[in-house]
Enzyme design. Structure first.
Site, PDB file in Angstrom:
ATOM      1  CG  HIS A 135      -2.104  -0.862   1.123  1.00 48.36           C
ATOM      2  ND1 HIS A 135      -2.046  -2.222   1.359  1.00 48.36           N
ATOM      3  CD2 HIS A 135      -3.391  -0.596   0.774  1.00 48.36           C
ATOM      4  CE1 HIS A 135      -3.237  -2.752   1.163  1.00 48.36           C
ATOM      5  NE2 HIS A 135      -4.075  -1.796   0.813  1.00 48.36           N
ATOM      6  CE  LYS A 139      -3.889  -0.373   4.845  1.00 46.82           C
ATOM      7  NZ  LYS A 139      -5.190   0.184   5.217  1.00 46.82           N
TER       8      LYS A 139
END
Ligand SMILES: NC(=O)c1ccc[n+]([C@@H]2O[C@H](COP(=O)([O-])OP(=O)(O)OC[C@H]3O[C@@H](n4cnc5c(N)ncnc54)[C@H](O)[C@@H]3O)[C@@H](O)[C@H]2O)c1
Ligand SMILES: O=C(O)C1=N[C@H](C(=O)O)CCC1
Length: 249
Positions: A135, A139
């Site tokens: 990701h 995040k």
């Protein structure tokens, strides 16, 4: 006679996902955006809504849901961080509100839902499985909600097939080298600028491996699932976890 549009509120509206949801709801003919709120805003504006979409933060989402359920509002939740304890609390709150629906989906992208389903199918045939999730570096949580949900689906499929997790010989390791263990599935988290949301589920067997990979290249990939969630939750009382329960798979 045409039906009136579903009145939708968005929580986390100034965030990466919330801002994308605001645009998607504004572009949906069967939905009407009635509130777009972020941290610190007055929730009273949500009382005009039928359904509230939450993409906020794992530390904020439970308080938001307590408020929404108490005010008889349906919720579609993309925020991550749901433990069994949290889900049990929500089931308890919803037991007193039989007409309210809450849909929590760790991932609203069609391909991610299919990848999880395929992984559960494969888990019956391969005792050894590991997950790599990748990701963007802004995040908040690791491992991703999607990876944790995938690991739980693999564990459930193994249990149903009477299969124990495959052995490996690693006895000496640096802390973290084998990732986190979610229900005996190793999950490895990568965080890099440039990424959006990606997952690989790797299976190993006798002389072969199988890799299932999904890539969200843009946050618009989550929007058809979110809009479907809004349409579904109004006639789906109680708690639903996973978009796979709403899609006709
Ligand atoms: N389910 C999915 O398909 C999916 C997809 C992408 C992201 N996510 C999850 O959604 C969440 C948000 O991700 P993001 O990238 O949009 O984060 P982000 O940080 O860009 O946005 C979150 C927003 O929520 C706001 N916020 C925080 N607390 C709030 C509160 N109590 N009330 C209202 N607003 C509040 C923040 O100010 C921020 O604007 C994360 O948990 C992420 O993992 C899920
Ligand atoms: O960008 C994020 O944050 C994402 N979070 C979800 C998760 O934790 O699985 C879904 C994918 C994007």
């Amino acid at each position: 006679m045409t039906e009136s549009p579903i009145r939708v509120g968005v929580l986390g509206a100034r965030g990466r996902m919330g801002a994308t949801v605001v645009k998607a709801v504004e572009g949906a003919a069967d939905q009407e955006l009635v509130a777009a709120l972020d941290a610190g805003d007055d929730f009273a504006a949500l009382e005009k809504a039928q359904v509230v979409v939450d993409f906020t933060h794992p530390d904020a989402v439970m308080d938001n849901l307590r408020w929404l359920i108490a005010h008889d509002l349906h919720a579609v939740v993309g925020t991550t961080g749901f433990s069994e304890e949290r889900l049990a609390e929500l089931r308890g709150l919803l037991a007193d509100k039989p007409s309210v629906g809450v849909l929590i989906a760790p991932n609203f992208a069609l391909g991610a839902v299919l990848a999880m389903r395929f992984a559960a199918q494969a888990a019956k045939f391969y005792a050894s499985a590991e997950i790599i999730e990748l990701h963007h570096n802004r995040k908040a949580d690791a491992p991703s909600g999607t990876a944790a949900h995938t690991a739980r689906m693999i564990a459930a499929a193994r249990a149903e097939a009477g299969l124990a997790p495959g052995p490996d010989a690693t006895t000496s390791e640096m802390d973290g080298a084998r990732g986190a263990s979610v229900e005996d599935v190793h999950v490895h988290s990568v965080r890099l600028p440039g990424l959006v949301a990606h997952e690989e589920i790797l299976f190993g067997g006798e002389g072969e491996t199988l890799t299932i990979r999904h890539d969200s290249l843009d946050r618009t990939s989550f929007m058809p699932g979110v809009l479907l969630g809004v349409r579904s939750v109004v006639s789906r009382p109680g708690l639903t976890v996973g978009l796979e329960n709403v899609l006709d798979l």
